[in-house]
Design a protein around this motif. Structure first.
Motif, PDB file in Angstrom:
ATOM      1  N   SER A 122     -23.746  -7.803 -22.590  1.00 14.58           N
ATOM      2  CA  SER A 122     -24.239  -8.747 -24.304  1.00 14.58           C
ATOM      3  C   SER A 122     -24.718  -7.876 -25.310  1.00 14.58           C
ATOM      4  O   SER A 122     -26.019  -7.920 -25.162  1.00 14.58           O
ATOM      5  CB  SER A 122     -25.748  -9.961 -23.391  1.00 14.58           C
ATOM      6  N   GLY A 123     -24.579  -6.540 -24.892  1.00 12.47           N
ATOM      7  CA  GLY A 123     -25.426  -6.130 -25.019  1.00 12.47           C
ATOM      8  C   GLY A 123     -26.451  -4.762 -24.628  1.00 12.47           C
ATOM      9  O   GLY A 123     -26.946  -4.769 -23.407  1.00 12.47           O
ATOM     10  N   LYS A 124     -26.897  -3.747 -26.038  1.00 17.56           N
ATOM     11  CA  LYS A 124     -27.929  -3.287 -24.703  1.00 17.56           C
ATOM     12  C   LYS A 124     -29.268  -3.760 -24.410  1.00 17.56           C
ATOM     13  O   LYS A 124     -29.722  -5.027 -25.273  1.00 17.56           O
ATOM     14  CB  LYS A 124     -28.405  -2.019 -25.894  1.00 17.56           C
ATOM     15  N   PRO A 125     -29.461  -4.068 -23.430  1.00 22.92           N
ATOM     16  CA  PRO A 125     -30.675  -4.520 -22.327  1.00 22.92           C
ATOM     17  C   PRO A 125     -32.527  -4.202 -23.304  1.00 22.92           C
ATOM     18  O   PRO A 125     -32.305  -3.354 -24.210  1.00 22.92           O
ATOM     19  CB  PRO A 125     -30.873  -4.400 -21.050  1.00 22.92           C
ATOM     20  N   TYR A 126     -33.045  -5.325 -22.862  1.00 20.56           N
ATOM     21  CA  TYR A 126     -34.559  -5.215 -23.205  1.00 20.56           C
ATOM     22  C   TYR A 126     -34.502  -3.626 -22.873  1.00 20.56           C
ATOM     23  O   TYR A 126     -34.649  -2.746 -21.781  1.00 20.56           O
ATOM     24  CB  TYR A 126     -35.294  -6.544 -22.625  1.00 20.56           C
ATOM     25  N   ASP A 127     -36.006  -3.711 -23.674  1.00 20.67           N
ATOM     26  CA  ASP A 127     -36.076  -1.999 -24.078  1.00 20.67           C
ATOM     27  C   ASP A 127     -36.899  -1.385 -22.252  1.00 20.67           C
ATOM     28  O   ASP A 127     -36.390  -0.238 -22.071  1.00 20.67           O
ATOM     29  CB  ASP A 127     -37.445  -1.769 -24.439  1.00 20.67           C
ATOM     30  N   THR A 128     -37.353  -2.297 -21.602  1.00 20.86           N
ATOM     31  CA  THR A 128     -38.332  -1.554 -20.801  1.00 20.86           C
ATOM     32  C   THR A 128     -37.358  -1.434 -19.681  1.00 20.86           C
ATOM     33  O   THR A 128     -37.168  -0.759 -18.533  1.00 20.86           O
ATOM     34  CB  THR A 128     -39.258  -2.213 -19.724  1.00 20.86           C
TER      35      THR A 128
END
Length: 429
Positions: A122-128
């Motif tokens: 689903s694309g690049k995960p959340y920043d952390t």
């Protein structure tokens, strides 16, 4: 809105009549939407009530334990309740998870080994998660990359749907892929979140290609927004935070992992130690809050959802681009508003802070927040530090300059903040 409330907003905050009129118009146009989500609240409340009654929850479940925590019926009971609610074989619910990212990392790293590949579909995960995976600017010791675990990523299509053709190609050509990561919420990506319908289609598609692949869903911000959860759709493993939806604004800290026995156990070995897993860990006297927060979570989640819908509708009437639209079927509590400049993002967040019950006197500033590559501004005048089920707003200071609003324990308080924030930044038309 009652006249005395309008008078209060005008006299104390100099809110213009135009903004009050936009609020009134917004409330009129979203009233049917508010009625729709009442059914979701009731169904999820019944689901949780049934789980509590099945477990025979009593005062003894709320007692504090110390040391190893052997025989902690409150800890073990809430594991079974989460398992019951999410229709999984087991669950791990602990105050020892420091945040949602920690729970997610344990779920992923506990089930991957050197030479395995994690595929983010689903694309690049959340920043952390970037540093935890090994793709961030501060990646290093302890990341998946450091342990010899590989990573691949498939961007979403232009319509924010999962690229199933690309998923098919990669799963067929790369036999090292052991886990597919799906992120239900948008995080700091300016996109639609994954709907229940889309997740069901994607999970079924993956399992038809390779049943051996673990489908993991980052469920943060999505719990109890719908009557179904990813595990109802075939997901093998999910994880989330207790200072978001399932904590009901009462849980002091913690996170959860739920899914198949084998995968939850492997995750528990990452949280504590192999051979012990979830059998140890005192509860620090927080079990009452965890139980009560979960029981209240369908109600509180709908208060947050109403706040997000209002935030979207007022933004639309003022000429801003919003995701999701106020009329869109929701899958999480996050509302993105494209404000177009760092100044407006900062001002919007500051007024959400000023309207909060806690730390309302503080002025938000962008800062180097742990786990993020960009400076982040965060408005969170909350009873639980960093709680994003409480009315809050945050944003990375980067283009296209989007504010991410979420939460609201009390719709009445949340709407005051939304009105003030839009009043101070004005509209595009």
């Amino acid at each position: 809105m009652q006249n005395h409330v309008k008078k209060y907003l005008k006299n104390k905050y100099s809110v213009e009549d135009r903004i009050i009129q936009i609020y009134d118009k917004a409330m009129e146009e979203i009233s049917d939407k508010f009625c729709e989500i009442e059914d979701i609240k009731e169904l999820n409340t019944i689901k949780i009530l049934d789980a509590f009654q099945k477990e025979k929850v009593s005062e003894s479940h709320f007692q504090a334990t110390t040391g190893y925590g052997y025989g902690d019926i409150g800890r073990d009971g809430i594991d079974r309740i989460y398992s019951n609610i999410f229709h999984t074989e087991s669950a791990l619910v602990r105050p020892h998870f420091v945040n949602g990212t920690h729970a997610i990392y344990c779920a992923i790293s506990g089930n991957l080994r050197p030479g395995d590949t994690l595929l983010a579909a689903s694309g690049k995960p959340y920043d952390t998660l970037h540093n935890a995976i090994g793709i961030g600017k501060k990646s290093g010791i302890g990341s998946l990359k450091d342990y010899g675990i590989f990573y691949k990523e498939i961007p979403l299509r232009g319509d924010f749907s999962v690229d199933l053709e690309r998923v098919l190609d990669i799963l067929k050509e790369d036999k090292t892929i052991k886990m597919v990561h799906l992120q239900r919420s948008r995080g700091y990506s300016y996109r639609e979140s994954l709907s229940i319908k889309m997740m069901e289609e994607v999970i079924s598609f993956i399992k038809n290609i390779r049943r051996d692949v673990i489908v993991f869903v980052d469920n943060c911000y999505g719990e109890f927004v719908d009557t179904l959860e990813p595990t109802d759709l075939g997901a093998d493993l999910i994880a989330g935070s207790l200072i978001k939806n399932p904590g009901g604004g009462i849980s002091n800290s913690g996170g959860y992992i739920a899914g198949k026995d084998e995968f939850v156990e492997q995750a528990s070995f990452r949280l504590t130690v192999p051979g012990i897993g979830g059998e140890c860990g005192s509860n620090f006297g927080v079990m009452r809050n965890m139980y009560q927060g979960l029981f209240l979570s369908p109600l509180i989640t709908m208060e947050a959802l109403k706040s997000a819908i209002l935030c979207s509708k007022m933004g639309e009437l003022l000429g801003y681009e919003t995701i999701p639209k106020s009329s869109t079927l929701r899958t999480d509590i996050v509302q993105a508003i494209k404000l177009g400049s760092p100044e407006k993002v900062i001002e919007f967040c500051r007024w959400i802070q000023y309207s909060s019950p806690v730390d309302s006197f503080l002025t938000c500033e962008p800062w180097d927040m742990p786990g993020y590559d960009d400076k982040v501004i965060m408005a969170s005048g909350s009873f639980i530090q960093g709680s994003s089920i409480e009315a809050s707003c945050d944003a990375p200071i980067r283009e296209p300059y989007v504010a991410y609003y979420q939460g609201g324990l009390n719709f009445c308080q949340a709407k005051i903040g939304i009105i003030l924030a839009y009043s101070k930044i004005g509209g595009l038309k």
